[in-house]
Write a protein that holds these residues in place. Structure first.
Motif, short mmCIF file in Angstrom:
data_model
loop_
_atom_site.label_atom_id
_atom_site.label_comp_id
_atom_site.label_asym_id
_atom_site.label_seq_id
_atom_site.Cartn_x
_atom_site.Cartn_y
_atom_site.Cartn_z
N ARG A 1 0.43 6.80 3.41
CA ARG A 1 -0.70 7.71 3.53
C ARG A 1 -0.45 8.66 4.68
O ARG A 1 0.24 8.36 5.64
CB ARG A 1 -2.00 6.94 3.79
CG ARG A 1 -2.35 5.94 2.72
CD ARG A 1 -2.58 6.62 1.37
NE ARG A 1 -3.70 7.53 1.43
CZ ARG A 1 -4.93 7.22 1.01
NH1 ARG A 1 -5.18 6.04 0.49
NH2 ARG A 1 -5.90 8.09 1.08
N ARG B 1 0.84 -1.18 0.00
CA ARG B 1 0.00 0.00 0.00
C ARG B 1 0.88 1.23 0.00
O ARG B 1 1.92 1.27 0.66
CB ARG B 1 -0.90 0.03 1.25
CG ARG B 1 -1.77 -1.20 1.38
CD ARG B 1 -2.90 -1.20 0.36
NE ARG B 1 -3.55 -2.50 0.32
CZ ARG B 1 -4.46 -2.83 -0.57
NH1 ARG B 1 -4.81 -1.98 -1.50
NH2 ARG B 1 -5.00 -4.02 -0.55
N SER C 1 -9.02 -3.06 3.03
CA SER C 1 -7.86 -2.35 2.45
C SER C 1 -8.32 -1.26 1.48
O SER C 1 -7.74 -0.17 1.44
CB SER C 1 -6.95 -3.34 1.72
OG SER C 1 -6.29 -4.19 2.64
N ASP D 1 -7.44 2.76 1.40
CA ASP D 1 -6.96 3.48 0.22
C ASP D 1 -7.83 4.69 -0.08
O ASP D 1 -7.34 5.75 -0.49
CB ASP D 1 -6.95 2.55 -1.00
CG ASP D 1 -5.84 1.51 -0.93
OD1 ASP D 1 -4.86 1.75 -0.19
OD2 ASP D 1 -5.96 0.47 -1.60
N ASP D 2 -9.14 4.56 0.12
CA ASP D 2 -10.06 5.65 -0.18
C ASP D 2 -10.08 6.73 0.90
O ASP D 2 -10.22 7.91 0.60
CB ASP D 2 -11.48 5.11 -0.36
CG ASP D 2 -11.63 4.26 -1.61
OD1 ASP D 2 -10.79 4.40 -2.52
OD2 ASP D 2 -12.58 3.46 -1.68
N TYR E 1 -2.54 -0.08 8.81
CA TYR E 1 -2.13 -0.14 7.42
C TYR E 1 -0.94 0.78 7.15
O TYR E 1 -0.05 0.45 6.37
CB TYR E 1 -3.29 0.26 6.51
CG TYR E 1 -4.36 -0.78 6.37
CD1 TYR E 1 -4.18 -1.90 5.57
CD2 TYR E 1 -5.58 -0.64 7.04
CE1 TYR E 1 -5.17 -2.85 5.44
CE2 TYR E 1 -6.58 -1.59 6.90
CZ TYR E 1 -6.37 -2.69 6.10
OH TYR E 1 -7.35 -3.63 5.97
#
Length: 290
Positions: free
Chosen positions: A9, A6, A89, A93-94, A113
């Motif tokens: 973020r 991933r 997941s 991501d969103d 995450y």
């Protein structure tokens, strides 16, 4: 283990100035190399209620779901990376919401995450839900959207014309970006004989569904549209089905614990303002597009 493939973020915003006790801590064999606590263990207190009992996209598509994961920022429930959809997941991501916990029976662990670490319950456990999480106020701009549901064990009381309309220790706070919390009271703790169907037409919330309005009537004193409820809320908000919320500005007195509630500005919104929350709040002139 959840996927490690991933992109980095930005951490979910924490409540300004607050440092609640961590609910979770990294495992000795799965923590960060420098041994520091995952910073995100401090971003979701009290934890939101799960918004569903299943992974809704999987259920809608008739797909098998493995290993449900509960987002500790907003309450979203999605399937793990062991499921074809990997919707937990995908939610990260969103949304960028970093920490999920396992909802599998008998399991008590979480996963970050962003920091890619497993988390176990901290030794001190969950803070007492009757006590404020911090002496610093929560910013309503740290609340999520879609709104999160959080149980509150403090005494919530609504008074009108010398009568107690509602009193409970089982309220549910609904937290939404830019709004003061709204407290929903279970019907068993509401004086139903003081409620009458209102003349107001139902309204529609994009998250919770259709709201029905109620007048509060004490003798000859009638407070039109002073309460509302969701008889059949949208998926994810079933927990507040039939619960009642009250406009504090249309009641004589509303309290949470020993705090007297102030009313959110505007004729439509029904947020409860106490010393534990800070704005700016939606509802004032010029804030309609917030």
């Amino acid at each position: 283990m959840e996927s490690r493939n991933r992109p980095p973020r930005t951490a979910a915003t924490t409540r300004s100035g607050t440092e609640p006790e961590p609910r979770w801590e990294p495992r000795p064999d799965g923590g960060r190399p420098d041994g520091r606590l995952c910073a995100h263990t401090r971003t979701a207190f009290p934890e939101p209620l799960p918004l569903s009992e299943v992974c809704l996209p999987c259920a809608a598509g008739g797909r098998h779901q493995i290993g449900l994961r509960h987002c500790l920022t907003c309450g979203h429930v999605g399937c793990s990376d062991s499921s074809p959809g990997a919707h937990a997941s995908a939610h990260f991501d969103d949304s960028g919401h970093p920490v999920v916990r396992s909802l599998a029976p008998g399991e008590e662990w979480a996963w970050c995450y962003e920091d890619q670490v497993y988390l176990d319950p901290a030794p001190r456990g969950r803070p007492d839900s009757t006590a404020p999480a911090s002496s610093m106020p929560e910013s309503v701009w740290d609340y999520p959207r879609p709104p999160a549901l959080r149980e509150d064990a403090r005494v919530v009381r609504v008074e009108c014309a010398g009568h107690v309309v509602a009193e409970t220790r089982e309220a549910v706070r609904v937290l939404e970006t830019s709004h003061p919390p709204v407290f929903y009271v279970p019907p068993s703790d509401v004086a139903a004989e003081l409620l009458r169907p209102a003349a107001e037409a139902p309204t529609w919330c994009e998250w919770k569904g259709e709201a029905t309005y109620w007048d509060v009537v004490v003798g000859s004193d009638r407070r039109p549209g002073a309460a509302w409820s969701y008889p059949a809320p949208a998926p994810g908000y079933e927990h507040i089905a039939g619960f009642f919320a009250f406009y504090p500005g249309r009641m004589d007195r509303c309290t949470v614990g020993d705090q007297v509630v102030g009313a959110q500005r505007g004729d439509f919104y029904g947020g409860w303002i106490t010393a534990e929350v800070r704005g700016p709040f939606k509802g004032a002139p010029g804030t309609g597009m917030w």
